[in-house]
Design a protein around this motif. Structure first.
Motif, PDB file in Angstrom:
ATOM      1  N   CYS A 216       0.801  -1.228   0.000  1.00 15.89           N
ATOM      2  CA  CYS A 216       0.000   0.000   0.000  1.00 15.89           C
ATOM      3  C   CYS A 216       0.832   1.276   0.000  1.00 15.89           C
ATOM      4  O   CYS A 216       0.330   2.343  -0.381  1.00 15.89           O
ATOM      5  N   LYS A 217       2.090   1.204   0.398  1.00 14.86           N
ATOM      6  CA  LYS A 217       2.964   2.368   0.353  1.00 14.86           C
ATOM      7  C   LYS A 217       3.471   2.635  -1.060  1.00 14.86           C
ATOM      8  O   LYS A 217       4.132   3.640  -1.299  1.00 14.86           O
ATOM      9  N   HIS A 218       3.139   1.734  -1.949  1.00 15.12           N
ATOM     10  CA  HIS A 218       3.536   1.885  -3.354  1.00 15.12           C
ATOM     11  C   HIS A 218       2.308   1.856  -4.261  1.00 15.12           C
ATOM     12  O   HIS A 218       2.332   1.264  -5.338  1.00 15.12           O
ATOM     13  N   VAL A 219       1.233   2.493  -3.821  1.00  9.88           N
ATOM     14  CA  VAL A 219       0.010   2.595  -4.612  1.00  9.88           C
ATOM     15  C   VAL A 219      -0.248   4.059  -4.930  1.00  9.88           C
ATOM     16  O   VAL A 219      -0.294   4.911  -4.020  1.00  9.88           O
ATOM     17  N   VAL A 220      -0.406   4.361  -6.211  1.00  3.31           N
ATOM     18  CA  VAL A 220      -0.713   5.727  -6.657  1.00  3.31           C
ATOM     19  C   VAL A 220      -1.959   5.664  -7.535  1.00  3.31           C
ATOM     20  O   VAL A 220      -2.033   4.842  -8.460  1.00  3.31           O
ATOM     21  N   GLN A 221      -2.931   6.517  -7.240  1.00  7.49           N
ATOM     22  CA  GLN A 221      -4.162   6.617  -8.030  1.00  7.49           C
ATOM     23  C   GLN A 221      -4.220   8.005  -8.655  1.00  7.49           C
ATOM     24  O   GLN A 221      -4.116   9.016  -7.953  1.00  7.49           O
ATOM     25  N   ILE A 222      -4.399   8.058  -9.976  1.00  7.10           N
ATOM     26  CA  ILE A 222      -4.345   9.321 -10.719  1.00  7.10           C
ATOM     27  C   ILE A 222      -5.633   9.515 -11.511  1.00  7.10           C
ATOM     28  O   ILE A 222      -6.126   8.583 -12.151  1.00  7.10           O
ATOM     29  N   GLY A 223      -6.155  10.747 -11.473  1.00  5.68           N
ATOM     30  CA  GLY A 223      -7.316  11.105 -12.293  1.00  5.68           C
ATOM     31  C   GLY A 223      -8.632  11.057 -11.549  1.00  5.68           C
ATOM     32  O   GLY A 223      -9.705  11.210 -12.155  1.00  5.68           O
ATOM     33  N   ILE A 224      -8.593  10.873 -10.233  1.00  9.40           N
ATOM     34  CA  ILE A 224      -9.803  10.657  -9.435  1.00  9.40           C
ATOM     35  C   ILE A 224     -10.647  11.929  -9.399  1.00  9.40           C
ATOM     36  O   ILE A 224     -10.137  13.033  -9.213  1.00  9.40           O
ATOM     37  N   ARG A 225     -11.963  11.753  -9.544  1.00  7.79           N
ATOM     38  CA  ARG A 225     -12.841  12.933  -9.589  1.00  7.79           C
ATOM     39  C   ARG A 225     -14.300  12.492  -9.478  1.00  7.79           C
ATOM     40  O   ARG A 225     -14.608  11.305  -9.386  1.00  7.79           O
ATOM     41  N   GLY A 226     -15.179  13.473  -9.510  1.00  8.31           N
ATOM     42  CA  GLY A 226     -16.611  13.210  -9.573  1.00  8.31           C
ATOM     43  C   GLY A 226     -17.321  13.389  -8.246  1.00  8.31           C
ATOM     44  O   GLY A 226     -16.701  13.435  -7.179  1.00  8.31           O
ATOM     45  N   PRO A 227     -18.651  13.502  -8.302  1.00 10.84           N
ATOM     46  CA  PRO A 227     -19.454  13.662  -7.085  1.00 10.84           C
ATOM     47  C   PRO A 227     -19.310  12.454  -6.159  1.00 10.84           C
ATOM     48  O   PRO A 227     -18.915  11.371  -6.572  1.00 10.84           O
ATOM     49  N   SER A 228     -19.643  12.668  -4.899  1.00 12.05           N
ATOM     50  CA  SER A 228     -19.497  11.619  -3.903  1.00 12.05           C
ATOM     51  C   SER A 228     -20.645  11.682  -2.919  1.00 12.05           C
ATOM     52  O   SER A 228     -21.417  12.646  -2.887  1.00 12.05           O
ATOM     53  N   MET A 229     -20.751  10.669  -2.078  1.00 11.41           N
ATOM     54  CA  MET A 229     -21.760  10.640  -1.018  1.00 11.41           C
ATOM     55  C   MET A 229     -21.258  11.285   0.266  1.00 11.41           C
ATOM     56  O   MET A 229     -22.026  11.495   1.200  1.00 11.41           O
ATOM     57  N   THR A 230     -19.947  11.564   0.347  1.00 15.84           N
ATOM     58  CA  THR A 230     -19.370  12.206   1.533  1.00 15.84           C
ATOM     59  C   THR A 230     -18.417  13.305   1.090  1.00 15.84           C
ATOM     60  O   THR A 230     -18.004  13.359  -0.080  1.00 15.84           O
ATOM     61  N   LEU A 231     -18.024  14.159   2.043  1.00 11.32           N
ATOM     62  CA  LEU A 231     -17.086  15.231   1.732  1.00 11.32           C
ATOM     63  C   LEU A 231     -15.633  14.769   1.782  1.00 11.32           C
ATOM     64  O   LEU A 231     -14.739  15.507   1.369  1.00 11.32           O
ATOM     65  N   ASP A 232     -15.390  13.594   2.291  1.00  5.85           N
ATOM     66  CA  ASP A 232     -14.029  13.060   2.350  1.00  5.85           C
ATOM     67  C   ASP A 232     -14.021  11.635   1.800  1.00  5.85           C
ATOM     68  O   ASP A 232     -13.796  10.668   2.539  1.00  5.85           O
ATOM     69  N   PRO A 233     -14.268  11.486   0.500  1.00  9.10           N
ATOM     70  CA  PRO A 233     -14.413  10.137  -0.067  1.00  9.10           C
ATOM     71  C   PRO A 233     -13.102   9.368  -0.183  1.00  9.10           C
ATOM     72  O   PRO A 233     -13.115   8.183  -0.505  1.00  9.10           O
ATOM     73  N   TYR A 234     -11.961  10.029   0.080  1.00 11.46           N
ATOM     74  CA  TYR A 234     -10.668   9.391  -0.111  1.00 11.46           C
ATOM     75  C   TYR A 234     -10.002   9.027   1.216  1.00 11.46           C
ATOM     76  O   TYR A 234      -8.832   8.659   1.243  1.00 11.46           O
ATOM     77  N   ARG A 235     -10.756   9.115   2.295  1.00  7.25           N
ATOM     78  CA  ARG A 235     -10.178   8.850   3.616  1.00  7.25           C
ATOM     79  C   ARG A 235      -9.625   7.433   3.714  1.00  7.25           C
ATOM     80  O   ARG A 235      -8.512   7.223   4.208  1.00  7.25           O
ATOM     81  N   TYR A 236     -10.415   6.458   3.265  1.00  2.43           N
ATOM     82  CA  TYR A 236      -9.950   5.071   3.353  1.00  2.43           C
ATOM     83  C   TYR A 236      -8.638   4.890   2.604  1.00  2.43           C
ATOM     84  O   TYR A 236      -7.685   4.285   3.113  1.00  2.43           O
ATOM     85  N   ASN A 237      -8.575   5.387   1.369  1.00  3.70           N
ATOM     86  CA  ASN A 237      -7.389   5.208   0.535  1.00  3.70           C
ATOM     87  C   ASN A 237      -6.151   5.785   1.197  1.00  3.70           C
ATOM     88  O   ASN A 237      -5.108   5.131   1.274  1.00  3.70           O
ATOM     89  N   ARG A 238      -6.273   7.020   1.660  1.00  3.56           N
ATOM     90  CA  ARG A 238      -5.111   7.674   2.273  1.00  3.56           C
ATOM     91  C   ARG A 238      -4.739   7.027   3.596  1.00  3.56           C
ATOM     92  O   ARG A 238      -3.556   6.969   3.956  1.00  3.56           O
ATOM     93  N   SER A 239      -5.726   6.489   4.303  1.00  3.60           N
ATOM     94  CA  SER A 239      -5.426   5.804   5.559  1.00  3.60           C
ATOM     95  C   SER A 239      -4.629   4.521   5.327  1.00  3.60           C
ATOM     96  O   SER A 239      -3.918   4.047   6.224  1.00  3.60           O
ATOM     97  N   GLN A 240      -4.752   3.951   4.115  1.00  2.00           N
ATOM     98  CA  GLN A 240      -3.993   2.752   3.768  1.00  2.00           C
ATOM     99  C   GLN A 240      -2.600   3.072   3.248  1.00  2.00           C
ATOM    100  O   GLN A 240      -1.788   2.165   3.051  1.00  2.00           O
TER     101      GLN A 240
END
Length: 352
Positions: A216-240
């Motif tokens: 997980c320290k070598h995972v990069v996600q690029i291009g992420i966008r769009g509406p969400s159900m929460t204001l912090d939709p990337y919390r899980y990803n960054r926590s990993q």
């Protein structure tokens, strides 16, 4: 031997099974081992000598092969779309990508890459998925890819919806252990479940984390966008430990500096590249099931893939092409070009 079904016309299937004449533009090869450096390798035919509409519908009109033995890399189709959450059609992606790939040629003058002079490459046809059972399809995909990677062949996958990356990474991790991931997409695909189901095209990387398939320290996600159900939709990803690069952070700029950072982060770690065509703006790639506005451009996509040159790439996929939403074929043509670019950055490819 893999139970792979060739996504081709009747003539190509008969030739593959030995019940009819081989196509005029190639000979089926079943090498016993990896080729010597100066031995002949498979070459896509030149349109100077063979008309583009002629022959079996294979990726870049390469020879069809039933086994990965003797191959350095191979194109494989996974025509599955029963993991989609709304618009289907990605089951037809591999076939349409192959059709549009007739416009590709053999060298990359922009990067100097000579993939077909460096590698033995063929088309292994399609994994015989079960369109009535997603779990069983994942089992079939995993089993097929275990044989491919065990043979020392790097898979370049034509999808299919993004669910397929999960069983592919199960197979990849059996050989390489937890891998780094470059994930190019409009969506993180790390939801936990939907409608009570934990497996669909919105959850593959959550399942990969659950099973320890990713470093997980070598995972990069690029291009992420769009509406969400929460204001912090990337919390899980960054926590990993994932690095999440939003699309708006890519607007109106070259991604060459970003990819220099990615190369430094990945180092020599085995790296898998998963590219969802909806990472691109739907103005360029409308033929997909879950389009999001304000995405990446094709030139940025090239910068991302070419920026992986020199990394230890152990597999790639291009997913979510749904041809019925783009009758022009431009989305599939773009996908075919991106797959060619992925081939060009594989570790053994030499440059002029």
């Amino acid at each position: 031997m893999l139970r792979l079904l060739a996504s081709s016309c009747t003539q190509g299937t008969r030739a593959l099974m030995g019940t009819g004449p081989a196509p005029v533009f190639c000979h089926l090869r079943r090498p016993l081992g990896h080729q010597a450096s100066k031995a002949p390798r498979n070459q896509p035919p030149s349109s100077e000598f063979v008309a583009r509409p002629v022959g079996v519908c294979s990726m870049m009109r390469l020879p069809m092969q039933a086994s990965p033995e003797g191959l350095d890399a191979a194109f494989i189709g996974v025509p599955l779309d029963i993991g989609t959450s709304n618009r289907p059609g990605a089951r037809f992606g591999p076939r349409r990508i192959r059709e549009e790939s007739v416009l590709l040629r053999t060298v990359n003058p922009s990067t100097g890459a000579l993939p077909f002079q460096s590698l033995m490459v063929a088309d292994l046809g399609d994994v015989p998925v079960n369109l009535y059972n997603l779990q069983d399809s994942c089992r079939l995909i995993q089993e097929a890819y275990q044989k491919i990677v065990a043979a020392g062949c790097i898979p370049l996958t034509l999808g299919g919806d993004h669910t397929i990356t999960y069983p592919i990474l199960q197979a990849i991790a059996k050989k390489h252990g937890p891998v780094g991931l470059l994930h190019v997409d409009a969506h993180t695909d790390t939801a936990d479940k939907a409608l009570g189901e934990k497996l669909y095209h919105g959850t593959p990387f959550r399942r990969c984390v659950d099973e320890g398939l990713l470093d997980c320290k070598h995972v990069v996600q690029i291009g992420i966008r769009g509406p969400s159900m929460t204001l912090d939709p990337y919390r899980y990803n960054r926590s990993q430990g994932f690095r999440v690069v939003l699309a708006e952070d890519c607007w109106m700029k070259s991604l060459v500096p970003l990819m220099a950072e990615v190369r430094k982060q990945m180092g020599g770690k085995p790296l898998y590249i998963s590219f969802d065509i909806d990472a691109l703006d739907p103005a360029y790639a409308p033929g997909t099931g879950t389009p999001e506005i304000a995405g990446l451009t094709p030139s940025q996509a090239l910068e991302i893939i070419r920026g992986c040159q020199g990394l230890n790439v152990v597999g790639c996929d291009l997913v979510e092409v749904s041809p019925m939403y783009d009758l022009s074929g431009n989305t599939a043509l773009l996908a075919a070009n991106l797959l060619f670019e992925m081939l060009c950055i594989l570790p053994k490819v030499t440059t002029a």
